[in-house]
Scaffold this active site. Structure first.
Site, PDB file in Angstrom:
ATOM      1  N   HIS A   1     -35.237  23.806 -15.873  1.00  0.00           N
ATOM      2  CA  HIS A   1     -36.394  23.424 -14.511  1.00  0.00           C
ATOM      3  C   HIS A   1     -37.690  23.229 -15.026  1.00  0.00           C
ATOM      4  O   HIS A   1     -38.477  24.232 -15.469  1.00  0.00           O
ATOM      5  CB  HIS A   1     -36.189  24.595 -13.590  1.00  0.00           C
TER       6      HIS A   1
ATOM      7  N   ARG B   1     -40.399  22.326 -12.437  1.00  0.00           N
ATOM      8  CA  ARG B   1     -41.080  22.554 -11.469  1.00  0.00           C
ATOM      9  C   ARG B   1     -41.883  20.994 -11.128  1.00  0.00           C
ATOM     10  O   ARG B   1     -42.969  21.217 -10.160  1.00  0.00           O
ATOM     11  CB  ARG B   1     -42.288  23.256 -11.691  1.00  0.00           C
TER      12      ARG B   1
ATOM     13  N   ASN C   1     -34.051  19.741  -8.686  1.00  0.00           N
ATOM     14  CA  ASN C   1     -34.497  20.548  -7.566  1.00  0.00           C
ATOM     15  C   ASN C   1     -36.119  21.390  -7.341  1.00  0.00           C
ATOM     16  O   ASN C   1     -36.704  22.374  -7.343  1.00  0.00           O
ATOM     17  CB  ASN C   1     -33.655  21.584  -7.544  1.00  0.00           C
TER      18      ASN C   1
ATOM     19  N   HIS D   1     -23.465  23.167 -11.037  1.00  0.00           N
ATOM     20  CA  HIS D   1     -23.731  24.856 -11.187  1.00  0.00           C
ATOM     21  C   HIS D   1     -22.964  25.754 -10.182  1.00  0.00           C
ATOM     22  O   HIS D   1     -22.248  25.012  -8.740  1.00  0.00           O
ATOM     23  CB  HIS D   1     -24.998  25.052  -9.785  1.00  0.00           C
TER      24      HIS D   1
ATOM     25  N   HIS E   1     -24.131  27.046 -17.164  1.00  0.00           N
ATOM     26  CA  HIS E   1     -24.784  28.168 -17.134  1.00  0.00           C
ATOM     27  C   HIS E   1     -22.926  29.423 -16.989  1.00  0.00           C
ATOM     28  O   HIS E   1     -22.792  30.206 -15.894  1.00  0.00           O
ATOM     29  CB  HIS E   1     -25.841  29.162 -16.470  1.00  0.00           C
TER      30      HIS E   1
ATOM     31  N   ASP F   1     -31.198  27.417 -18.762  1.00  0.00           N
ATOM     32  CA  ASP F   1     -32.025  27.438 -17.602  1.00  0.00           C
ATOM     33  C   ASP F   1     -33.506  28.224 -17.545  1.00  0.00           C
ATOM     34  O   ASP F   1     -33.216  28.971 -16.317  1.00  0.00           O
ATOM     35  CB  ASP F   1     -31.191  27.996 -16.755  1.00  0.00           C
TER      36      ASP F   1
END
Ligand code: DOR
Ligand code: ZN
Ligand code: ZN
Length: 428
Positions: free
Chosen positions: A62, A64, A94, A179, A232, A305
């Site tokens: 991630h 961001r 995301n 996920h 994950h 992750d």
């Protein structure tokens, strides 16, 4: 520019070659691997006592960026990756806004070339805004270089819509990164549902929250033929289901994160946000099953992750904190310490799970190997180096780790991306 790496213990997971070799890098490529290379070079690296592996390819990060730059950016995430020996990262969509169009994917790819020290592959969302209602432009995003699409952070709960996405992904030749979490079953849970949760007075997340979606997704992959990569995995039944899927010859791969094979709920020393991630730390039998799955090649990939958050968002009780911990800068050391030094995995398997299999899943033919003609994305890893993890030394903006203060064995000494040294460990 020529760089000569001498006397390293080279691990090439593609040809399964292992031994003491010199490697000559010229420009962006590996041009020679041999027992002794006498060519002149601009830079000579003594890799004696170190493994020379293909740069790690982290399928699950991630970053961001855009929109949540207070947590991480393309620059800081890239620096953290380089430090952790990670030379290619898949950035989850995301962000703010969610990456759900061809244009947004192209923008990140263009910026990443300038701002990140490592290769960034942006993944696209499956539904518009990850709202689960309408399919995103999967065809456009595939054209823009998404090697996979993912709704990470949640599951696409509408199986009919998801199946449509799978069919399009299959046609485009890209994978689905899943996920697995049935959101209707979470019921406010913040950690694994066991005695520890009861003691701490916290609501639990049962294994079935993950397992029912793993089972569903495997069945949908069977029906659509899409390549399904399970993110994950944290439970023993996930391992069982993947084992069965592979036995049936289905195009299913699976990843395990370092925190899930390293810690159980028994390691939760206090009700603190740094022990909170999704899926949560599980029980002993789960950890044992994950390790056995990795050893037996049921679980293909180790991915982090990496989920950076601010101090404010994490320095709270588990009930209040956000889900997620950072992982880029500790992945290699935790993998070596927990799996290789203990004999669960061979060093070659470490190279397979951190680089070769991820490259195959992404379809990157010039990566994940150490041989002539491949891109010189390399990590020089010292297996004998012991150190104590100190979150304050992280290049990532995120300091949210439960591993602060842990003593580990094995550290990254150099990282090369496209033949250029992007990280050198200065503690030598
Ligand atoms: O712990 C997690 N953090 N799990 C996820 O699925 C999402 C991630 C995040 O974005 O912070
Ligand atoms: Zn996730
Ligand atoms: Zn994630």
């Amino acid at each position: 520019m020529k760089t000569l790496i001498q006397n390293g213990h080279v691990l090439d997971p593609e040809s399964k070659t292992e031994g003491i070799y010199d490697i000559l890098v010229e420009g962006k490529k590996i041009v020679k691997v041999a027992e002794h290379i006498a060519d002149a070079a601009d830079k000579v690296i003594d890799a004696k006592g170190c493994f020379v592996m293909p740069g790690f390819i982290d399928l699950h990060v991630h970053l961001r960026d855009p929109g949540l730059e207070y947590k991480e950016t393309l620059k800081t995430g890239g620096d953290a990756a380089a430090r952790g020996g990670v030379t290619t990262i898949c950035a989850m969509p995301n962000t703010k806004p969610v990456i759900d169009t061809e244009e947004k994917v192209r923008q990140v790819h263009e910026r990443a070339k300038k701002e990140s020290k490592v290769h960034v592959i942006q993944l696209g969302a499956i539904t518009v805004g990850q709202a689960g209602e309408e399919l995103a432009d999967i065809v456009g995003m595939a054209k823009a270089g998404c090697h996979a699409i993912s709704e990470d952070g949640k599951s696409v709960m509408n199986a009919s819509l998801y199946r449509k996405a799978m069919k399009i992904a299959k046609e485009q030749g890209i994978a689905i990164f899943a996920h697995c979490e049935d959101i209707t079953m979470v019921e406010g849970g913040v950690m694994h549902a066991d005695k520890k949760a009861e003691t701490l007075g916290l609501k639990g997340i049962t294994n079935a929250v993950e397992d029912v979606i793993v089972a569903r997704d495997i069945l949908l992959a069977k029906e659509t033929g899409v390549r399904l990569h399970l993110c994950h995995c944290s439970t023993e039944d996930s391992v069982k289901l993947v084992r069965a899927a592979k036995k049936e010859g289905l195009p299913v791969t699976a990843e395990v994160c370092p925190h899930h094979f390293t810690m159980t709920t028994g390691d939760i020393t206090e009700d603190h946000g740094n022990f909170k991630m999704n899926p949560p730390l599980r029980g002993k039998s789960d950890v044992e099953a994950l390790k056995a799955g990795l050893k037996e090649d049921i679980m293909d990939v180790i991915a982090t992750d990496h989920a950076p958050h601010s101090e404010e968002e994490k320095n709270k009780s588990m009930k209040e904190a956000m889900f997620g911990i950072v992982g880029l800068e500790t992945m290699a050391s935790l993998t070596y310490t927990e799996l290789v030094d203990t004999g669960v995995l061979t060093p070659m398997q470490m190279a397979e799970k951190t680089s070769y299999y991820p490259a195959k899943i992404l379809g990157l033919q010039d990566k994940g190997a150490v041989s002539e003609g491949k891109i010189a994305d390399l990590v020089i890893f010292d297996p004998n180096r012991e150190y104590i993890i100190d979150k304050n030394t992280f290049f990532s903006k995120g300091k949210n780790t439960p591993f602060d203060g842990w003593k580990v064995k094995g550290d990254v000494r150099y990282t090369l991306v496209d033949g250029t040294i992007v990280y050198e460990n200065t503690s030598y």
